[in-house]
Design an enzyme around this catalytic site. Structure first.
Site, PDB file in Angstrom:
ATOM      1  N   ASP A  27       0.761  -1.317   0.069  1.00 16.55           N
ATOM      2  CA  ASP A  27      -0.097   0.015  -0.042  1.00 16.55           C
ATOM      3  C   ASP A  27       0.991   1.204  -0.011  1.00 16.55           C
ATOM      4  O   ASP A  27       1.773   1.430  -0.928  1.00 16.55           O
ATOM      5  CB  ASP A  27      -0.946  -0.065   1.193  1.00 16.55           C
ATOM      6  CG  ASP A  27      -2.185   1.105   1.204  1.00 16.55           C
ATOM      7  OD1 ASP A  27      -3.126   0.745   0.625  1.00 16.55           O
ATOM      8  OD2 ASP A  27      -1.898   1.989   1.608  1.00 16.55           O
ATOM      9  N   TYR A  65      -3.200  11.439   1.345  1.00 20.48           N
ATOM     10  CA  TYR A  65      -3.871  11.354  -0.008  1.00 20.48           C
ATOM     11  C   TYR A  65      -3.776  12.694  -0.673  1.00 20.48           C
ATOM     12  O   TYR A  65      -3.487  12.654  -1.863  1.00 20.48           O
ATOM     13  CB  TYR A  65      -5.213  10.622   0.122  1.00 20.48           C
ATOM     14  CG  TYR A  65      -5.268   9.308   0.265  1.00 20.48           C
ATOM     15  CD1 TYR A  65      -5.440   8.344  -0.791  1.00 20.48           C
ATOM     16  CD2 TYR A  65      -5.291   8.860   1.636  1.00 20.48           C
ATOM     17  CE1 TYR A  65      -5.563   6.917  -0.504  1.00 20.48           C
ATOM     18  CE2 TYR A  65      -5.113   7.524   1.691  1.00 20.48           C
ATOM     19  CZ  TYR A  65      -5.444   6.559   0.883  1.00 20.48           C
ATOM     20  OH  TYR A  65      -5.523   5.067   1.168  1.00 20.48           O
ATOM     21  N   HIS A 119      -4.797  -7.807  -0.412  1.00 19.94           N
ATOM     22  CA  HIS A 119      -3.996  -6.654  -0.092  1.00 19.94           C
ATOM     23  C   HIS A 119      -3.012  -6.456   1.008  1.00 19.94           C
ATOM     24  O   HIS A 119      -1.964  -5.925   1.050  1.00 19.94           O
ATOM     25  CB  HIS A 119      -5.047  -5.378  -0.477  1.00 19.94           C
ATOM     26  CG  HIS A 119      -4.407  -3.864  -0.214  1.00 19.94           C
ATOM     27  ND1 HIS A 119      -3.536  -3.674  -1.306  1.00 19.94           N
ATOM     28  CD2 HIS A 119      -4.526  -2.951   0.632  1.00 19.94           C
ATOM     29  CE1 HIS A 119      -3.251  -2.052  -1.097  1.00 19.94           C
ATOM     30  NE2 HIS A 119      -3.639  -1.741   0.155  1.00 19.94           N
TER      31      HIS A 119
END
Length: 468
Positions: A236, A382, A439
């Site tokens: 990630d 982000y 993930h």
């Protein structure tokens, strides 16, 4: 005569168009030099002029007041005003509210009653804090035993998590890395930090803290601990941060291993489109086509599952306010991502999270976000990585000669092929495909990730660097 003139003009225009296209293509796809980057930017509170550096290392132990646990229980005991799912709908519209009610009930009536046990698990790892660039950074630091030092080749390892994860992802993975009893020739001195703005690490106090800045802080943490050269493993955001670190500071990285091998350079994108038409030409086996292609389907899947990304990359404080104000809202938001990151066969299954990750582990991770009130600061990362300042670095186009290893788990985000990855990492030493896993590899299948990581380390052949 006029026809010849017109034909000549058409040929000239076509030649100019082709020539210009070639120039543009070459400019967009050629590797770029490593940018100059400041490695001591101050990110703490107040003015840097008033800042007094503190290089000491302080032990950290999680000690949550009982009053805070009692307050959480009261919050979870409130009557929930949830909207019932549509007839025949499980998790297609988001996290199912029937399932959410069950999670909340278990969180309140079972999990919190044994919080002392869960806290003891957190404290079973040696943890510390130290100030880096004005920020107090929390990290797990597990060293190898004396017996392991005698029997194994020992290397420092920086473990990097992402969102919505935390250091909790590594609780089963770390002991495999540090113990002398593992079946490999290697053991690792593990440093697993909470990323800046995540968990018990401070958040930056001003805009601009992107993945390159995060990589710099993580590198400076390793230098603080005396590790001038070290391995990196990440998924990630941890994968992107690790890539940035290997690009900006290759002199400090022995090798970089990723379980989310992504690349967004113009050349990688073009190769991905081209490869969709001839997939088997660029893969070691036709059985791995579904990991990458068809690229259009992968992009559609990403679009369908990335609503959270868009809001966090544009208005993180808006979603952050909602999440920090309601533990149930926080649970719904984070649990939905874990539900999605099981596998396609389980995504609509009410028992998927329990089956794949274990209920306690996921609630432990949820508690990290709740106890540290870090939903907003984690989401801001982000936005910072969508900023012009970060995009202008174009680090995906800057080659790194650091040895790189890639583990592709079947149900993770679509990764790039070796053909694409070598544009960025010419020294791609290890590449592996798995037909299972998703993930959160360190949490879901730590043994498989451990085996792949140590296989990568073995291919580098640095036994001469054994630490005493």
């Amino acid at each position: 005569m006029k026809c010849l003139i017109v034909f000549g003009l058409i040929v000239a225009l076509f030649g100019a168009f082709v020539g210009y296209g070639y120039v543009v293509f070459t400019d967009l796809t050629k590797p770029l030099p490593k940018p100059e980057f400041k490695d001591d930017t101050y990110w703490g509170p107040g003015d840097v002029k008033d800042f007094v550096p503190d290089n000491k290392i302080y032990e950290f132990k999680l000690q949550v007041p009982q009053s805070e646990i009692d307050d959480l229980r009261k919050e979870l005991n409130r009557t929930l005003r949830l909207t019932e799912p549509l007839d025949g709908i499980a998790f297609e519209y988001g996290f199912n509210t029937y399932a959410l009610q069950q999670f909340v009930d278990y969180w309140r009536d079972n999990y919190l009653t044994k919080w002392d046990e869960r806290q003891e698990l957190f404290n079973s790892f040696k943890q510390y804090k130290t100030e880096i660039q004005g920020l107090n950074i929390h990290y797990i630091h597990e060293k190898v035993s004396e017996e392991a030092k005698e029997k194994k080749h020992v290397y420092p390892l920086l473990l990097l998590h992402g969102w919505p994860g935390s250091v909790r992802e590594f609780f089963d993975f770390i002991p495999m890395l540090t113990k002398h009893s593992n079946i490999t020739d290697y053991a690792f001195e593990v440093v697993a930090p909470s990323l800046v703005g995540y968990g018990w690490s401070d958040a930056a106090t001003r805009p601009g803290f992107n993945a390159a800045e995060m990589a710099t802080v993580m590198r400076n943490l390793m230098l603080r601990l005396g590790h001038k050269k070290f391995f990196i493993q990440g998924g990630d955001w941890g994968s992107i941060i690790g890539s940035n670190l290997a690009t900006l500071y290759p002199e400090n990285v022995i090798g970089y291993h990723s379980n989310m091998c992504v690349l967004h350079s113009p050349l990688a994108i073009l190769k991905g489109i081209y490869g969709s038409f001839f997939p088997e030409k660029y893969l070691p086996s036709r059985f791995f086509v579904d990991h990458h292609f068809p690229v259009w389907d992968k992009w559609l899947d990403l679009l369908q599952e990335s609503g959270y990304f868009h809001i966090q990359a544009t208005k993180p404080d808006t979603i952050g306010a909602a999440l920090t104000s309601s533990p149930v809202g926080l649970a719904s938001y984070i649990l939905e991502k874990f539900q999605t990151c099981t596998n396609p066969g389980l995504q609509q299954d009410f028992g998927a999270i329990v089956t794949v990750f274990g209920l306690e582990a996921v609630l432990d991770n949820l508690m990290v976000y709740y106890l540290t009130n870090s939903a907003t600061t984690a989401a801001r990362f982000y936005l910072e990585n969508m900023s012009k300042a970060y995009r202008d670095l174009q680090l995906d186009r800057v080659q790194s000669l650091v040895p790189m290893g890639c583990a592709r788990f079947r149900f993770d985000l679509a990764s790039v092929t070796d053909w694409q990855l070598r544009d960025k990492f010419p020294n791609l030493t290890h590449s592996m495909y798995f037909q299972q896993g998703s993930h959160f590899a360190a949490l879901e299948m730590p043994a498989m990730l451990f085996n792949d990581f140590t296989a990568f380390v073995g291919k580098i052949g640095l036994h001469g660097e054994k630490r005493k």
